[in-house]
Write a protein that holds these residues in place. Structure first.
Motif, PDB file in Angstrom:
ATOM      1  N   LEU A 376      37.877  42.397  34.143  1.00  9.32           N
ATOM      2  CA  LEU A 376      37.182  41.375  34.912  1.00  9.32           C
ATOM      3  C   LEU A 376      37.050  41.741  36.385  1.00  9.32           C
ATOM      4  O   LEU A 376      37.976  42.290  36.987  1.00  9.32           O
ATOM      5  CB  LEU A 376      37.920  40.038  34.808  1.00  9.32           C
ATOM      6  N   LEU A 377      35.865  41.437  36.947  1.00 13.66           N
ATOM      7  CA  LEU A 377      35.705  41.446  38.397  1.00 13.66           C
ATOM      8  C   LEU A 377      36.338  40.202  39.001  1.00 13.66           C
ATOM      9  O   LEU A 377      36.611  40.153  40.196  1.00 13.66           O
ATOM     10  CB  LEU A 377      34.218  41.467  38.763  1.00 13.66           C
ATOM     11  N   ALA A 401      43.854  37.600  38.403  1.00 18.25           N
ATOM     12  CA  ALA A 401      45.267  37.218  38.471  1.00 18.25           C
ATOM     13  C   ALA A 401      45.458  35.821  39.044  1.00 18.25           C
ATOM     14  O   ALA A 401      46.580  35.295  39.055  1.00 18.25           O
ATOM     15  CB  ALA A 401      46.035  38.233  39.317  1.00 18.25           C
ATOM     16  N   LEU A 402      44.379  35.213  39.535  1.00 19.08           N
ATOM     17  CA  LEU A 402      44.411  33.875  40.152  1.00 19.08           C
ATOM     18  C   LEU A 402      45.352  33.844  41.352  1.00 19.08           C
ATOM     19  O   LEU A 402      46.187  32.942  41.500  1.00 19.08           O
ATOM     20  CB  LEU A 402      44.801  32.806  39.126  1.00 19.08           C
ATOM     21  N   HIS A 645      42.848  35.886  27.089  1.00 19.20           N
ATOM     22  CA  HIS A 645      43.418  34.738  27.791  1.00 19.20           C
ATOM     23  C   HIS A 645      42.384  33.607  27.899  1.00 19.20           C
ATOM     24  O   HIS A 645      41.174  33.846  27.840  1.00 19.20           O
ATOM     25  CB  HIS A 645      43.878  35.146  29.197  1.00 19.20           C
ATOM     26  N   LEU A 646      42.897  32.387  28.093  1.00 16.72           N
ATOM     27  CA  LEU A 646      42.021  31.229  28.258  1.00 16.72           C
ATOM     28  C   LEU A 646      42.134  30.712  29.685  1.00 16.72           C
ATOM     29  O   LEU A 646      43.227  30.384  30.155  1.00 16.72           O
ATOM     30  CB  LEU A 646      42.391  30.112  27.278  1.00 16.72           C
ATOM     31  N   TYR A 647      40.984  30.645  30.375  1.00 14.52           N
ATOM     32  CA  TYR A 647      40.928  30.080  31.728  1.00 14.52           C
ATOM     33  C   TYR A 647      40.460  28.635  31.634  1.00 14.52           C
ATOM     34  O   TYR A 647      39.567  28.307  30.848  1.00 14.52           O
ATOM     35  CB  TYR A 647      39.977  30.893  32.603  1.00 14.52           C
ATOM     36  N   SER A 675      48.132  30.145  37.910  1.00 11.83           N
ATOM     37  CA  SER A 675      47.353  29.012  38.399  1.00 11.83           C
ATOM     38  C   SER A 675      46.888  29.285  39.823  1.00 11.83           C
ATOM     39  O   SER A 675      47.470  30.105  40.538  1.00 11.83           O
ATOM     40  CB  SER A 675      48.175  27.722  38.357  1.00 11.83           C
ATOM     41  N   TYR A 676      45.817  28.596  40.194  1.00 13.80           N
ATOM     42  CA  TYR A 676      45.247  28.774  41.532  1.00 13.80           C
ATOM     43  C   TYR A 676      44.751  27.415  42.015  1.00 13.80           C
ATOM     44  O   TYR A 676      44.038  26.701  41.295  1.00 13.80           O
ATOM     45  CB  TYR A 676      44.083  29.766  41.481  1.00 13.80           C
TER      46      TYR A 676
END
Length: 694
Positions: A376-377, A401-402, A645-647, A675-676
């Motif tokens: 991912l970018l 990586a959030l 993974h699930l965002y 988390s972010y």
């Protein structure tokens, strides 16, 4: 021998002229003729050798090409032909000048038959013979604000999503974002030193080559990065060994990156059907000033009179020879002597104007269809606070990586949901007090940091014909050029499907009825041709054979084929249940869902995983159930699966969450793996690295 029979259209019918047949018999790629038998020899001895057979001509690499026509009877048509220029199909209602293709297989064409115009014709390879430009499917840039006068050749930066137009009588290069439409001013213009006819943009080196009708080739190094350079860095003039200029009126331009060679066509005098030329220039990326071509082809045998455009296919050069009504093929353009060289194939074609090879579009999976872990970018997140604020309309890219924010773009609307096609353009739904729409923005996934919506690059689908009132989640199928939108209004809830090339007040191509239930999100799976729709009554509607029915002429599918109800131990999830986010994984046949529960409760959100989703119907057991105070799930309004993974966009708690290895998770009251903090996240979309490749 097997004779290739090139064809031409006359008054709407397909015919073959005597001249064409004669040329084909002499020049088409085929086996040589057998020689005559020699005289019989004496018994027991060899006979005399027969005379040699006639040599055959080279066979050409299998490929299809597009030919823009510009005669009095065929202007506005584009033909699809094979490598021998045999007609395969014809498209109607288009422009009359330069053509090119974008990464998704859409045709872009300039026109000057009436007003200056740039048309985008969606997914040309999939359109049937006779298909015409359709304002509900395709789009156009035209009008007084555009400044377009006589646009001729065009080029596309597949990486940057920019269109470069050689506008002859305006004496300028005009630049637009490839997603733009309507009567809008350009993103940039560059005045040229003479009238331009064609151009080529080198994406890898940010270099623009412009063929001028005074016989000069202008080169702009670092063209885009220097804010669309006003002056050429270099000017190249083809000359002979004595230093005299041999170019008169440059038109076509074609570049071979591997050899760093450029081919130019020169029409000479437009009223002379015999003085055209081709020039091959070496080391073009560093050439400057007077340059002696490595090869010059000119003379009566060449059939070059007005070679208005050229295209390379490997070492094969095809020429749109307008004055002599032909497509010419020179099989090995980079090798051989200069001089009066006959083409390897001549095929009749009525006033051809421009050529481009029909290549395979990008084949990557759409971001909602990732079936294996992807690099991912980052992750795109849209903000939609209840009261307008600094982040309203914002699409941010956060690292995978959030831990940090990488970029921001302002769509200038109250954003509901965002996704991307495989070229990196964003599709964003929005709603206002009484209407809604879709903002399509150029290359937001990979560039546009710190920028905002502008009509010179972007466009909007909105208006009474669209049926968009309260659009929520949306999905894009890049391969077929369709946008799926969950329309949440109470009167006519359902999924509306549009052309991904459309603009303005375009009507949907197909609708899926979910009434009385209201949808929040949709995920279309191209592998099974199913649309999975998350409904706010806690169920999932599944529509089968969606695209197939549309291609068969269906415009409305009145009911779902199945309804999935998430269940625990055979009992439906207790109220309040309110499904929002949805993502289907074809590889594992798993459906992932988010449930906001009560919109007023910031602690009752859930994430579900359901197995065997393609065949599910009725009560369907939840395989993974993530719920509880440790999860931080209150109103998980959107989700997206990365292949591992699930965002999750968790709106009520102002968080973006990531649950790792979701398909093997034990579920329960577990904390997110990352988390972010983010203001009112409304949607989330992964940004794979491959969105940044042309």
């Amino acid at each position: 021998m097997n004779t290739v029979k090139p064809t031409r259209y006359i008054s709407g019918t397909l015919s073959l002229s005597a001249l064409t047949l004669a040329m084909v018999m002499a020049l088409s790629g085929c086996n040589g003729d057998d020689g005559m038998d020699g005289a019989a020899g004496q018994a027991g001895s060899n006979g005399e050798a027969g005379p040699p057979g006639q040599n055959g001509t080279p066979g050409f690499s299998a490929a299809n090409f597009l030919v823009s026509n510009n005669g009095s009877s065929n202007s506005g048509t584009v033909d699809v032909v094979d490598q021998n220029a045999t007609a395969l199909k014809r498209l109607q209602g288009l422009n009359n000048e330069g053509i090119t293709l974008d990464p998704l297989g859409n045709l872009l064409q300039a026109g000057d038959s009436s007003n200056g115009s740039l048309k985008t014709f969606c997914h040309i390879a999939q359109r049937p013979d006779g298909a015409a430009f359709d304002s509900n499917v395709d789009r156009e840039i035209t009008g007084t604000a555009t400044g377009l006068v006589n646009p001729k050749g065009i080029a596309v930066s597949k990486k940057l999503g920019l269109v470069f137009i050689a506008d002859q009588n305006a004496m300028q290069v005009t630049v637009y974002g490839a997603a733009a439409a309507g009567n809008t001013e350009p993103l940039a213009t560059t005045t040229t030193e003479a009238m331009p006819w064609d151009l080529f943009y080198d994406d890898m080196n940010d270099r623009l080559y412009v063929a001028l009708t005074n016989g000069v080739l202008s080169v702009y190094d670092n063209y885009v990065s220097s804010d669309y350079a006003a002056m050429p860095t270099r000017s190249i003039t083809p000359v002979n060994a004595e230093g005299m200029q041999v170019s008169v009126n440059l038109h076509g331009i074609a570049y071979d990156r591997l050899s760093d060679k450029l081919v130019l066509s020169d029409v000479g005098s437009a009223s002379d059907a015999s003085d055209g030329s081709l020039f091959v220039l070496n080391n073009i990326s560093v050439a400057d000033g007077e340059v002696i071509p490595s090869r010059v082809i000119t003379g009566p045998a060449t059939q070059l009179g007005n070679p208005v455009d050229i295209v390379l296919s490997g070492t094969e050069l095809r020429v749109a020879e307008k004055a002599n009504d032909a497509i010419l093929v020179f099989a090995n353009i980079f090798s051989g002597q200069s001089g009066d060289i006959a083409p390897d194939l001549i095929t009749s074609a009525l006033k051809p104007e421009s050529l481009v090879q029909l290549t395979t579009p990008k084949q990557d999976a759409d971001i909602s269809d990732s079936t294996s872990p992807v690099v991912l970018l980052g992750v795109a997140v849209s903000s939609n606070p209840a009261a307008a604020g600094p982040t309203t309309g914002q699409i941010s890219r956060v690292n995978a990586a959030l831990t940090s924010e990488l970029s921001q773009y302002n769509a200038m609307q109250n954003i509901e949901s965002v996704t991307f096609d495989i070229a990196g353009d964003s599709y964003t739904s929005f709603d206002t007090a009484d209407s809604g729409g879709i903002v399509i923005s150029n290359r937001v996934a990979t560039r546009r940091n710190g920028e905002q919506y502008t009509a010179a690059q972007d466009r909007i689908i909105s208006g009474s014909n669209t049926g968009l009132i309260s659009p929520k989640g949306l999905d894009v199928d890049s391969a077929t050029g369709l946008i799926f939108v969950a329309e949440n209004n109470a009167t006519s809830p359902g999924v509306l499907i549009y052309s991904a090339c459309a603009s303005g007040n375009a009507a949907p191509l197909l609708s899926l009825n979910t009434a009385p239930a209201r949808p929040w999100d949709v995920d279309y799976d191209p592998a099974t041709d199913k649309a999975f729709v998350a409904l706010t009554n806690g169920t999932v509607a599944v529509f089968n054979e969606v695209r197939s029915k549309w291609l068969a002429g269906v415009t409305n599918i009145s009911a779902a084929n199945s309804i999935i109800t998430p269940a625990i131990n055979g009992t439906a999830v207790a109220a309040p249940t309110n499904l929002h986010g949805i993502d289907y994984d074809f590889a594992s046949d798993v459906l992932m869902l988010s449930d906001v529960g009560s919109a007023a409760d910031a602690s009752d959100g859930k994430v579900y995983v359901l197995n065997n989703a393609s065949s599910a119907n009725g009560l369907t057991e939840i395989a993974v159930n993530i719920v509880g105070n440790n999860t931080a799930l209150g109103n998980p309004v959107d989700i997206m699966y990365s292949g591992q993974h699930l965002y999750v966009a968790e709106k009520s708690n102002n968080l973006v969450l990531r649950f790792d290895n979701i398909l093997s998770s034990g579920g329960g009251n577990i904390a997110a793996d990352a988390s972010y903090v983010f203001t009112a996240p409304e949607s989330v979309a992964i940004v794979p690295v491959y969105l940044n490749t042309p």
